[in-house]
Motif scaffolding. Structure first.
Motif, mmCIF file in Angstrom:
data_model
loop_
_atom_site.group_PDB
_atom_site.id
_atom_site.type_symbol
_atom_site.label_atom_id
_atom_site.label_comp_id
_atom_site.label_asym_id
_atom_site.label_seq_id
_atom_site.Cartn_x
_atom_site.Cartn_y
_atom_site.Cartn_z
ATOM 1 N N ILE A 152 -7.331 -7.637 2.353
ATOM 2 C CA ILE A 152 -7.592 -6.771 1.202
ATOM 3 C C ILE A 152 -6.383 -6.124 0.403
ATOM 4 N N VAL A 153 -6.038 -6.641 -0.721
ATOM 5 C CA VAL A 153 -4.906 -5.777 -1.346
ATOM 6 C C VAL A 153 -5.510 -4.693 -2.347
ATOM 7 N N ILE A 154 -4.927 -3.555 -2.407
ATOM 8 C CA ILE A 154 -5.428 -2.557 -2.833
ATOM 9 C C ILE A 154 -4.344 -1.921 -3.708
ATOM 10 N N PRO A 155 -4.282 -2.391 -5.236
ATOM 11 C CA PRO A 155 -3.256 -1.405 -5.886
ATOM 12 C C PRO A 155 -3.551 -0.040 -6.211
ATOM 13 N N VAL A 156 -2.567 0.664 -5.952
ATOM 14 C CA VAL A 156 -2.612 2.218 -6.091
ATOM 15 C C VAL A 156 -1.682 2.780 -7.043
ATOM 16 N N ILE A 157 -2.070 3.403 -7.895
ATOM 17 C CA ILE A 157 -0.879 4.197 -8.858
ATOM 18 C C ILE A 157 -0.504 5.331 -8.088
ATOM 19 N N PRO A 158 0.653 5.582 -7.961
ATOM 20 C CA PRO A 158 1.290 6.780 -7.305
ATOM 21 C C PRO A 158 0.764 8.170 -7.698
ATOM 22 N N SER A 159 -0.411 8.513 -7.366
ATOM 23 C CA SER A 159 -1.019 9.675 -8.022
ATOM 24 C C SER A 159 -1.905 10.361 -6.907
ATOM 25 N N PRO A 160 -2.256 11.632 -6.856
ATOM 26 C CA PRO A 160 -3.412 12.267 -5.893
ATOM 27 C C PRO A 160 -4.470 11.414 -5.964
ATOM 28 N N LEU A 161 -5.198 11.192 -7.336
ATOM 29 C CA LEU A 161 -6.375 10.584 -7.751
ATOM 30 C C LEU A 161 -6.561 9.363 -6.890
ATOM 31 N N GLY A 177 -18.627 0.230 10.125
ATOM 32 C CA GLY A 177 -18.603 -0.484 11.398
ATOM 33 C C GLY A 177 -18.323 -1.919 11.592
ATOM 34 N N GLY A 178 -17.998 -2.194 12.653
ATOM 35 C CA GLY A 178 -17.587 -3.700 12.859
ATOM 36 C C GLY A 178 -16.444 -4.044 12.420
ATOM 37 N N ALA A 179 -15.874 -5.308 12.531
ATOM 38 C CA ALA A 179 -14.641 -5.773 12.164
ATOM 39 C C ALA A 179 -14.470 -5.882 10.604
ATOM 40 N N HIS A 180 -13.315 -5.481 10.008
ATOM 41 C CA HIS A 180 -13.246 -5.803 8.705
ATOM 42 C C HIS A 180 -11.895 -6.089 8.484
ATOM 43 N N ALA A 181 -11.414 -6.904 7.310
ATOM 44 C CA ALA A 181 -10.303 -7.357 7.108
ATOM 45 C C ALA A 181 -9.160 -6.361 6.781
ATOM 46 N N PRO A 182 -7.795 -6.736 7.302
ATOM 47 C CA PRO A 182 -6.764 -5.670 7.142
ATOM 48 C C PRO A 182 -6.607 -5.179 5.571
ATOM 49 N N ILE A 183 -6.182 -4.254 5.188
ATOM 50 C CA ILE A 183 -5.904 -3.735 3.960
ATOM 51 C C ILE A 183 -4.759 -3.503 3.834
ATOM 52 N N LEU A 184 -4.031 -4.043 2.827
ATOM 53 C CA LEU A 184 -2.603 -3.871 2.285
ATOM 54 C C LEU A 184 -2.520 -3.138 0.931
ATOM 55 N N PRO A 185 -2.174 -1.795 1.186
ATOM 56 C CA PRO A 185 -1.984 -0.872 -0.258
ATOM 57 C C PRO A 185 -0.731 -1.362 -0.852
ATOM 58 N N VAL A 186 -0.653 -1.311 -2.358
ATOM 59 C CA VAL A 186 0.415 -1.670 -2.786
ATOM 60 C C VAL A 186 0.482 -0.709 -4.237
ATOM 61 N N GLY A 206 6.645 2.335 3.560
ATOM 62 C CA GLY A 206 6.382 1.004 3.938
ATOM 63 C C GLY A 206 5.351 0.261 3.131
ATOM 64 N N TRP A 207 4.980 0.882 1.976
ATOM 65 C CA TRP A 207 3.986 0.372 1.089
ATOM 66 C C TRP A 207 4.823 -0.574 -0.067
ATOM 67 N N PRO A 208 4.400 -1.762 -0.415
ATOM 68 C CA PRO A 208 5.020 -2.564 -1.524
ATOM 69 C C PRO A 208 5.020 -1.537 -2.717
ATOM 70 N N ALA A 209 5.876 -2.046 -3.725
ATOM 71 C CA ALA A 209 5.790 -1.196 -5.037
ATOM 72 C C ALA A 209 6.330 -2.273 -6.050
ATOM 73 N N ILE A 210 5.286 -2.069 -7.305
ATOM 74 C CA ILE A 210 5.457 -2.688 -8.382
ATOM 75 C C ILE A 210 5.881 -1.964 -9.460
ATOM 76 N N PRO A 211 6.764 -1.909 -10.229
ATOM 77 C CA PRO A 211 7.374 -1.157 -11.168
ATOM 78 C C PRO A 211 6.555 -1.236 -12.448
ATOM 79 N N MET A 212 6.533 -0.258 -13.341
ATOM 80 C CA MET A 212 5.881 -0.141 -14.347
ATOM 81 C C MET A 212 7.236 -0.990 -15.455
ATOM 82 N N ALA A 213 6.929 -1.713 -16.330
ATOM 83 C CA ALA A 213 7.978 -2.430 -17.224
ATOM 84 C C ALA A 213 7.086 -3.277 -18.160
ATOM 85 N N SER A 214 8.203 -3.093 -19.349
ATOM 86 C CA SER A 214 7.698 -3.862 -20.634
ATOM 87 C C SER A 214 7.402 -5.671 -20.312
#
Length: 253
Positions: A152-161, A177-186, A206-214
């Motif tokens: 599970i890839v979860i995009p996260v804007i660098p903000s508290p919310l 509960g039970g097994a679940h897929a690993p999470i990769l926050p980005v 350790g989190w990957p980062a995608i820049p804001m860009a035109s």
């Protein structure tokens, strides 16, 4: 169907998911799918489950609306009949449409908790990687996605919310509960000029980062993934690096 590659890979499903919208989920989905097909030469399927259909609009070769996307789940339409080639060589697409707005209701009525997982399993012989562009929120559809995914890839804007929303997803998975897929926050839409963004990056190095860009904004103008028109850009390189990390996690399953 996407043409086979010389590499043999066990089929794996990557869900790009977020609790909230507006975090760059479609951008991540489309560029990871491109990287899978074009960099790794995987037989790749992008399945757009979001009724907003942004991924479909960017990549579809067939712009006619069928309103049949939900019918896959009710067994009214064979899933393989809705697969179409995308504009990217080696990448196929199951497009979204407005019928998916009723998907949560359909899942509740059907009471089949693994319907999506079983459909994905039926596609595993034809594809090495299946990328799911998921609708936001904790819904019946997200329940199906979380059961079906290998990562599970979860995009996260660098903000508290946004970081709080990421934490809510993690807590939800634990409470289920039970097994679940690993999470990769980005970290997504990163602007290093902002002190809040810099602080977030420093707190999770350790989190990957995608820049804001035109160049990312140009995707909607050109209707192409970044790698197709700006492969040397920092953003395209960031997505290539993210895909390498995705493949590394999948290979360690």
């Amino acid at each position: 169907m996407a043409k086979g590659s010389t590499q043999k890979a066990a089929s794996a499903t990557v869900a790009v998911y977020s609790l909230k919208g507006g975090v760059g989920k479609t951008t991540v989905s489309v560029n990871l799918a491109w990287a899978s097909a074009s960099i790794s030469k995987r037989r790749t399927l992008l399945w757009d489950l979001d009724p907003q259909a942004a991924s479909s609009w960017l990549l579809s070769t067939d712009q006619t609306s069928r309103d049949a996307a939900q019918a896959i789940f009710s067994k009214d339409v064979e899933v393989k009949k809705l697969i179409q080639p995308s504009t990217v060589p080696g990448l196929d697409l199951i497009a979204a449409d407005t019928s998916l707005r009723g998907l949560d209701h359909l899942f509740r009525e059907m009471d089949k908790k693994k319907r999506l997982a079983k459909l994905i399993e039926s596609l595993g012989r034809d594809y090495d990687r299946i990328i799911l562009d998921c609708p936001p929120g904790l819904t019946e559809t997200s329940e199906q996605v979380l059961r079906a995914a290998d990562l599970i890839v979860i995009p996260v804007i660098p903000s508290p919310l946004s970081q709080r929303a990421m934490g809510e997803v993690a807590r939800y998975l634990v409470q289920r509960g039970g097994a679940h897929a690993p999470i990769l926050p980005v970290y997504s839409m990163v602007d290093r000029r902002r002190s809040l963004h810099r602080a977030a990056l420093e707190s999770q190095t350790g989190w990957p980062a995608i820049p804001m860009a035109s160049t990312i904004e140009q995707m909607t103008v050109r209707r192409k993934p970044l790698g197709a028109f700006a492969p040397a850009s920092p953003s395209a390189q960031a997505f290539a690096s993210l895909w390498t990390q995705v493949e590394r996690q999948l290979s360690g399953r």
